[in-house]
Design an enzyme around this catalytic site. Structure first.
Site: not given
Ligand code: NAP
Length: 472
Positions: A245, A279
């Site tokens: 997602e 998102c």
């Molecule tokens: P993110 O930076 O991608 O982080 C998401 C999760 O992934 C966090 O728990 C993060 O941990 C973890 N993570 C980071 N690097 C990783 C790796 N190499 N391998 C596995 N996991 C890893 O996203 P965010 O800034 O928290 O959230 C914003 C993003 O989420 C936006 O792009 C938004 O569009 C998207 N989003 C999508 C939806 C949907 O339903 N489509 C809903 C909500 C949000 P850490 O925090 O420890 O780095």
């Protein structure tokens, strides 16, 4: 708070602070988990998966029902935690808790409806007397990796269906906002989830994420977050099942016959909630040149009325972003657009993590504020010559999560529905609308697979086919 793994609340060797993005104060600390913690967690979850697999659907449903009741009882406590760690205003946090209870409740209902299908095998040549049916079985261990922006609801969207389907689950919450997930684990244990069937490991996504991808006993990864991290997980996860997602830069088309007050109301709600960190936030407003001025006249006062400040104060309508660096990034993208000829209709300088709501007009669609995911409290208006132009621009992106159109003309609404490539399409409301009964997920780089408990259960179960060779 401690993390929960191997059936115990665990300290870890190091801790990291969880801060309130408004004033930088420490809300709490959590352990910095290690890859070894992931391995230990999974070893216990293997037993938990066996327990869950044999638990009846009725019992799984009852646990989730109890969790729903407990969450409704503790709604205010959870809302305060969400606001403190994430920065969204209390009214939005209360709505998130209510949604989370709904997500668990729908998961409880869906736990009772997991079924396969009859397959009429004897319709195949030479297959007389054969009868087939499918069974859906749990994946085993599901890893749920979640983002910061809905720290409770997006965890429920994974944990609810995972448990409903009879899996054990490992949660890796975002480092900025791990407290809501840890509190949820407390609540789920109280509701009756077996201690060996759930774990929540806090710490760096990079490190723990690799351990999760490399762990052969995890069968399924359900990830919500950014496109680059989603891609990294897919590359590393090999033959694991994945649900992705991911992000977006949702377009909202406002055609020249639209109800402009309705469009302005929907854009003001859908572009700025949670400081734009959603998102499906309305980001690109694609509108007919003829009505653009009237649309802006209707939108400007609504957005200007969004009082910014401390998310815990009842007057605040727009709280801080999750990090001050994100507010600076949004401001720099706005500056870049203005330097390139866009008009700043509304906006201002960020103060700490608080970014004033902004509206830009006459934005070149090739600028970052249109092309990339802004994830901030601003909308970029681009004027279009025709519906063809608007649809072309709506599709001129690598994303495809949600899109919207405002028009009174059914023919044009249907053209939009057929021709715009997005997972969720809205006619006469903005992109930011979701309930748990619908299949939710993106096309193109916005993702793979669907959420919404009924659909997430499909993704968190595997299908077996049984053939009865009847009649010799
Ligand atoms: P993110 O930076 O991608 O982080 C998401 C999760 O992934 C966090 O728990 C993060 O941990 C973890 N993570 C980071 N690097 C990783 C790796 N190499 N391998 C596995 N996991 C890893 O996203 P965010 O800034 O928290 O959230 C914003 C993003 O989420 C936006 O792009 C938004 O569009 C998207 N989003 C999508 C939806 C949907 O339903 N489509 C809903 C909500 C949000 P850490 O925090 O420890 O780095």
């Amino acid at each position: 708070m401690d993390m929960f793994l191997a059936g115990q609340w665990t300290r870890g060797q190091r801790t990291q602070p969880v801060t309130n993005p408004y004033d930088g104060s420490t809300v709490d600390t959590v352990p910095v988990g290690t890859p070894d913690d992931v391995t230990r967690a999974v070893t216990t979850l293997v037993d938990g998966a066996a327990t869950m697999r044999t638990m009846s659907a009725h019992d799984r449903s009852q646990i989730l029902r109890r969790a729903t009741v407990l969450l409704r009882e503790r709604a205010e406590e959870f809302a305060q935690t969400i606001s403190r760690e994430e920065g969204k205003v209390l009214a939005e946090s209360r709505a998130e808790v209510a949604r989370s209870a709904e997500t668990l409740e729908v998961s409880a209902e869906e736990a009772r409806r997991i079924a396969g299908e009859m397959v009429p095998l004897d319709a195949a040549p030479g297959a007389a007397g054969k009868l087939g049916f499918t069974l859906r079985v749990p994946c085993g261990i599901v890893a749920a990796i979640t983002p910061f922006n809905f720290p409770l609801n997006l965890v429920c969207h994974k944990v609810g269906p995972a448990l409903a389907a009879g899996n054990a689950v490992l949660i890796k919450p975002a480092s900025d906002t791990p407290l809501s997930a840890l509190k949820l684990v407390h609540l789920l244990l109280e509701a009756g989830v077996p201690e060996n069937a759930i774990a929540c490991v806090t710490g760096s996504g990079g490190e723990l994420g690799q351990a999760i991808c490399d762990e052969p006993r995890i069968r399924k990864i359900s990830f919500t977050g950014s496109v680059p991290v989603g891609e990294a997980i897919c590359h590393r996860a090999g033959l694991k099942r994945v649900t992705m997602e991911l992000g977006s830069n949702a377009p909202v088309i406002v055609l020249d016959d639209a109800d402009l007050d309705l469009a302005a109301k929907a854009i003001a709600g859908g572009g700025y909630a949670n400081a734009g960190q959603v998102c499906i936030s309305a980001q690109r407003i694609l509108t007919a040149d003829r009505i653009a001025g009237d649309l802006l006249d209707a939108l400007r006062p609504r957005v200007a009325a969004l009082v910014t400040g401390d998310q815990l104060s009842p007057e605040t309508k727009l709280g801080p972003m999750v990090r001050a660096a994100d507010a600076m990034r949004v401001a720099s993208w706005i500056d870049e657009a203005v330097q390139s000829g866009a008009e700043l209709v509304l906006g201002g300088k960020p103060q700490g993590a608080v970014c004033p709501p902004a509206i830009l007009d006459r934005v070149d669609p090739n600028l970052r504020i249109s092309r990339e995911e802004l994830f901030g409290p601003a909308v970029a208006v681009t004027r279009c010559a025709s519906i063809d132009d608007a649809i072309r621009l709506a599709n001129d992106t690598t994303f495809g999560l949600a899109a919207a159109v405002f028009t009174r003309d059914l023919e044009r609404a249907f053209r939009f529905v057929r021709e715009v490539d997005a997972g969720n399409l809205h006619v006469n409301w903005s992109t930011q609308w979701r309930v748990d009964l619908m299949p939710y997920g993106g096309l193109k780089q916005s993702g793979l697979g669907k959420e919404g408990p009924k659909y997430a259960i499909r993704e968190m179960t595997e299908e077996k086919l049984v053939v009865l060779h009847l009649g010799g």
